[in-house]
Design a protein around this motif. Structure first.
Motif, PDB file in Angstrom:
ATOM      1  N   CYS A  11       5.631   5.798  -5.451  1.00 28.18           N
ATOM      2  CA  CYS A  11       5.538   5.996  -6.894  1.00 28.18           C
ATOM      3  C   CYS A  11       6.897   5.749  -7.542  1.00 28.18           C
ATOM      4  CB  CYS A  11       5.061   7.427  -7.181  1.00 28.18           C
ATOM      5  SG  CYS A  11       5.310   7.971  -8.868  1.00 28.18           S
ATOM      6  N   GLN A  42      -0.044  11.899  -2.210  1.00 29.26           N
ATOM      7  CA  GLN A  42      -0.367  10.498  -1.934  1.00 29.26           C
ATOM      8  C   GLN A  42      -1.216   9.911  -3.053  1.00 29.26           C
ATOM      9  OE1 GLN A  42      -1.798  10.616   2.380  1.00 29.26           O
ATOM     10  NE2 GLN A  42      -0.497   8.792   2.348  1.00 29.26           N
ATOM     11  N   LEU A  43      -0.694   8.887  -3.682  1.00 28.77           N
ATOM     12  CA  LEU A  43      -1.433   8.206  -4.742  1.00 28.77           C
ATOM     13  C   LEU A  43      -2.570   7.365  -4.174  1.00 28.77           C
ATOM     14  CD1 LEU A  43       1.589   7.045  -6.924  1.00 28.77           C
ATOM     15  CD2 LEU A  43      -0.107   8.771  -7.545  1.00 28.77           C
ATOM     16  N   ASN A  44      -2.337   6.786  -2.996  1.00 29.66           N
ATOM     17  CA  ASN A  44      -3.341   5.915  -2.378  1.00 29.66           C
ATOM     18  C   ASN A  44      -3.492   6.247  -0.897  1.00 29.66           C
ATOM     19  OD1 ASN A  44      -3.787   3.871  -4.712  1.00 29.66           O
ATOM     20  ND2 ASN A  44      -1.566   3.931  -4.468  1.00 29.66           N
ATOM     21  N   GLU A  46      -5.898   6.139   1.138  1.00 30.54           N
ATOM     22  CA  GLU A  46      -6.758   5.274   1.959  1.00 30.54           C
ATOM     23  C   GLU A  46      -6.105   3.936   2.294  1.00 30.54           C
ATOM     24  OE1 GLU A  46      -9.463   6.710   3.061  1.00 30.54           O
ATOM     25  OE2 GLU A  46      -8.982   8.430   1.773  1.00 30.54           O
ATOM     26  N   TYR A  47      -4.976   3.652   1.641  1.00 25.34           N
ATOM     27  CA  TYR A  47      -4.352   2.339   1.827  1.00 25.34           C
ATOM     28  C   TYR A  47      -3.644   2.242   3.185  1.00 25.34           C
ATOM     29  CZ  TYR A  47      -1.435  -1.768   1.215  1.00 25.34           C
ATOM     30  OH  TYR A  47      -0.838  -2.995   1.401  1.00 25.34           O
ATOM     31  N   SER A  62      -6.596  -3.425  -7.139  1.00 22.70           N
ATOM     32  CA  SER A  62      -6.976  -2.050  -7.481  1.00 22.70           C
ATOM     33  C   SER A  62      -7.284  -1.870  -8.964  1.00 22.70           C
ATOM     34  CB  SER A  62      -5.881  -1.069  -7.061  1.00 22.70           C
ATOM     35  OG  SER A  62      -4.664  -1.342  -7.745  1.00 22.70           O
ATOM     36  N   ASN A  97       1.126   2.932   3.355  1.00 20.75           N
ATOM     37  CA  ASN A  97       0.617   4.292   3.420  1.00 20.75           C
ATOM     38  C   ASN A  97       1.821   5.214   3.667  1.00 20.75           C
ATOM     39  OD1 ASN A  97      -0.432   6.823   4.831  1.00 20.75           O
ATOM     40  ND2 ASN A  97      -2.332   5.831   4.191  1.00 20.75           N
TER      41      ASN A  97
END
Length: 221
Positions: A11, A42-44, A46-47, A62, A97
């Motif tokens: 971020c 965690q913003l993402n 699953e990445y 996205s 990630n």
């Protein structure tokens, strides 16, 4: 007085916000009375990085926008970074990630190196274009702030701090955090986003004065 900061390494506003907050805190006479605790977010989640993927490509997919639009969208973030004396290069930035990097920050905290580790990870990710999803990169960065390579590698490979990261993520959901950076001052005042130095100074002074006024006096018998 305790200040808890939820943020994510990928971020850019968290990187900028950290510098603005640090600048405000370092200018205050009571900075030695402040304990800063870094919390995982965690913003993402699953990445997972795929070789060759870029931040522009990730944003394009996205958000359903073109690569050119993605590049335009990041321009103002780069300018914000410059104003905060933070160098962000999205041309070389590698999306990743961040779960393991959060584990690393918890490990560094156990050695009194959380602040240095956090800053080094931000720099590696946004300025140097390193892939912070790779174990060898994380171990190298850890040694650069004074942590032992083998001890770091063992901590990350055994997931020793994975539970601590998950607890932070759970706590963020419980509190209702929807975006980062999120600063919680003495569990009373919250500041969200990459605010300016003046805004952080104001909340720091207010929360500290209240904390100091309510702090029980220690008397010698």
């Amino acid at each position: 007085m305790l200040i808890e900061i939820w943020s994510d390494i990928m971020c850019p506003f968290c990187y900028i916000g950290k510098h603005q907050f640090d600048k405000a805190l370092n200018a205050l006479p009571f900075k030695e009375d402040i304990e800063v605790q870094y919390k995982s977010y965690q913003l993402n989640p699953e990445y997972t990085h795929v070789e060759g993927d870029s931040t522009y490509g990730f944003l394009s997919r996205s958000k359903g926008i073109s690569m050119e639009q993605a590049k335009e969208m990041t321009n103002h973030v780069v300018q914000m970074g410059k104003q905060a004396r933070v160098h962000i290069n999205f041309d070389t930035n590698i999306p990743a990630n961040t779960f393991k990097s959060h584990e690393l920050i918890h490990f560094a905290a156990s050695k009194g190196k959380a602040k240095e580790m956090k800053e080094r990870l931000f720099e590696a990710h946004f300025t140097e274009g390193l892939n912070i999803e790779k174990l060898e990169v994380l171990v190298q960065l850890a040694t650069e702030v004074g942590l032992l390579a083998e001890e770091t590698k063992e901590a990350l490979q055994t997931d020793r701090y994975a539970t601590a990261v998950r607890q932070d993520l759970h706590e963020a959901r419980q509190i209702g955090i929807r975006g980062v950076p999120f600063f919680l001052f003495d569990r009373k005042y919250a500041v969200s986003g990459a605010q300016g130095v003046e805004a952080f100074t104001e909340v720091l002074e207010k929360s500290y004065q209240e904390w100091k006024d309510n702090k029980p006096e220690i008397t010698n018998n």
